[in-house]
Design a protein around this motif. Structure first.
Motif, PDB file in Angstrom:
ATOM      1  N   LEU A 124       0.848  -1.195   0.000  1.00  0.00           N
ATOM      2  CA  LEU A 124       0.000   0.000   0.000  1.00  0.00           C
ATOM      3  C   LEU A 124       0.884   1.245   0.000  1.00  0.00           C
ATOM      4  O   LEU A 124       1.949   1.273   0.620  1.00  0.00           O
ATOM      5  CB  LEU A 124      -0.912   0.018   1.232  1.00  0.00           C
ATOM      6  N   PRO A 125       0.454   2.304  -0.681  1.00  0.00           N
ATOM      7  CA  PRO A 125       1.280   3.519  -0.753  1.00  0.00           C
ATOM      8  C   PRO A 125       1.321   4.278   0.568  1.00  0.00           C
ATOM      9  O   PRO A 125       0.451   4.123   1.423  1.00  0.00           O
ATOM     10  CB  PRO A 125       0.573   4.348  -1.840  1.00  0.00           C
ATOM     11  N   ASP A 126       2.343   5.090   0.706  1.00  0.00           N
ATOM     12  CA  ASP A 126       2.468   6.043   1.822  1.00  0.00           C
ATOM     13  C   ASP A 126       2.353   5.396   3.196  1.00  0.00           C
ATOM     14  O   ASP A 126       1.752   5.957   4.115  1.00  0.00           O
ATOM     15  CB  ASP A 126       1.424   7.155   1.702  1.00  0.00           C
ATOM     16  N   GLN A 128       0.537   3.158   4.358  1.00  0.00           N
ATOM     17  CA  GLN A 128      -0.836   2.971   4.821  1.00  0.00           C
ATOM     18  C   GLN A 128      -1.044   1.612   5.498  1.00  0.00           C
ATOM     19  O   GLN A 128      -1.854   1.499   6.410  1.00  0.00           O
ATOM     20  CB  GLN A 128      -1.819   3.132   3.658  1.00  0.00           C
ATOM     21  N   ALA A 149      -8.568   6.775   4.279  1.00  0.00           N
ATOM     22  CA  ALA A 149      -7.839   6.598   3.010  1.00  0.00           C
ATOM     23  C   ALA A 149      -7.097   5.258   2.999  1.00  0.00           C
ATOM     24  O   ALA A 149      -7.065   4.554   1.985  1.00  0.00           O
ATOM     25  CB  ALA A 149      -6.861   7.746   2.800  1.00  0.00           C
ATOM     26  N   ALA A 150      -6.506   4.881   4.139  1.00  0.00           N
ATOM     27  CA  ALA A 150      -5.787   3.607   4.220  1.00  0.00           C
ATOM     28  C   ALA A 150      -6.753   2.432   4.064  1.00  0.00           C
ATOM     29  O   ALA A 150      -6.465   1.470   3.357  1.00  0.00           O
ATOM     30  CB  ALA A 150      -5.038   3.506   5.550  1.00  0.00           C
ATOM     31  N   ASP A 152      -9.658   2.507   2.508  1.00  0.00           N
ATOM     32  CA  ASP A 152     -10.103   2.505   1.111  1.00  0.00           C
ATOM     33  C   ASP A 152      -9.054   1.876   0.205  1.00  0.00           C
ATOM     34  O   ASP A 152      -9.376   1.099  -0.698  1.00  0.00           O
ATOM     35  CB  ASP A 152     -10.410   3.931   0.639  1.00  0.00           C
ATOM     36  N   ALA A 153      -7.776   2.210   0.438  1.00  0.00           N
ATOM     37  CA  ALA A 153      -6.696   1.648  -0.370  1.00  0.00           C
ATOM     38  C   ALA A 153      -6.623   0.130  -0.179  1.00  0.00           C
ATOM     39  O   ALA A 153      -6.412  -0.616  -1.135  1.00  0.00           O
ATOM     40  CB  ALA A 153      -5.362   2.294   0.004  1.00  0.00           C
ATOM     41  N   MET A 154      -6.826  -0.312   1.054  1.00  0.00           N
ATOM     42  CA  MET A 154      -6.792  -1.750   1.332  1.00  0.00           C
ATOM     43  C   MET A 154      -7.940  -2.464   0.615  1.00  0.00           C
ATOM     44  O   MET A 154      -7.743  -3.511  -0.001  1.00  0.00           O
ATOM     45  CB  MET A 154      -6.894  -1.971   2.844  1.00  0.00           C
ATOM     46  N   ASP A 156      -9.585  -1.427  -2.053  1.00  0.00           N
ATOM     47  CA  ASP A 156      -9.325  -1.382  -3.498  1.00  0.00           C
ATOM     48  C   ASP A 156      -8.290  -2.429  -3.904  1.00  0.00           C
ATOM     49  O   ASP A 156      -8.448  -3.124  -4.905  1.00  0.00           O
ATOM     50  CB  ASP A 156      -8.844   0.000  -3.921  1.00  0.00           C
ATOM     51  N   ALA A 157      -7.219  -2.516  -3.130  1.00  0.00           N
ATOM     52  CA  ALA A 157      -6.172  -3.494  -3.429  1.00  0.00           C
ATOM     53  C   ALA A 157      -6.715  -4.912  -3.287  1.00  0.00           C
ATOM     54  O   ALA A 157      -6.401  -5.791  -4.093  1.00  0.00           O
ATOM     55  CB  ALA A 157      -4.978  -3.283  -2.502  1.00  0.00           C
TER      56      ALA A 157
END
Length: 168
Positions: A124-126, A128, A149-150, A152-154, A156-157
């Protein structure tokens, strides 16, 4: 033996059920307590966890007994680690879980290949993934926007990659 049967037997005061629950979940609880509270206090934490469950099972446990054992172990270990007090004292400040797990729902967490999930979190970017790990294991919360945001990124991934399920 199904965890619901163990829980029901504990509610009925069957001491052998408590022994069976300890045999089923004690080693995992001890490992979790050792990682959080340290080796010196791990046995004491686990003893306190099962004492809480035995003394007031309707308050501290549910038919999802394994989940409750690990949640109480995690919360008690974190309380001991953060405040530096004995498990018995820390347990006085713990509160039961207000939302019971739904035993009728499948536990998909057990079916996911956790190594694949961990690799996904590391990508995950940044940082997260670390943010999510800190929030879950250490109770450290970032601001809601960063945590959102973290998450959501998880999600999505997770949706974009194929995570293998463990074959039973």
């Amino acid at each position: 033996m199904p965890r619901n049967d163990l829980f029901q037997r504990i509610v009925e005061g069957d001491e052998l059920a408590l022994r069976d629950a300890f045999r089923a979940y004690g080693a995992t609880a001890r490992d979790l307590a050792r990682r959080i509270a340290g080796l010196a206090l791990a046995d004491e934490v686990v003893e306190e966890v099962f004492l809480l469950i035995w003394s007031e099972p309707e308050r501290w446990a549910s038919s999802a007994l394994d989940v409750h054992v690990l949640r109480i172990t995690r919360d008690l270990s974190l309380a001991v680690h953060r405040r530096g007090v004995r498990p018995g004292l820390a347990s006085l400040e713990l509160a039961p879980f207000p939302i019971e797990p739904d035993a009728a729902l499948p536990d998909v967490v057990d079916d996911i290949d956790h190594e694949a999930l961990q690799r996904l979190m590391l990508r995950l970017p940044d940082n997260q993934g670390r943010l999510l790990e800190d929030a879950w294991f250490d109770g450290r919360l970032a601001d809601e926007q960063a945590l959102g945001a973290a998450l959501d990124a998880m999600v999505d991934a997770f949706r974009s990659e194929r995570l293998d399920r463990i074959q039973t």
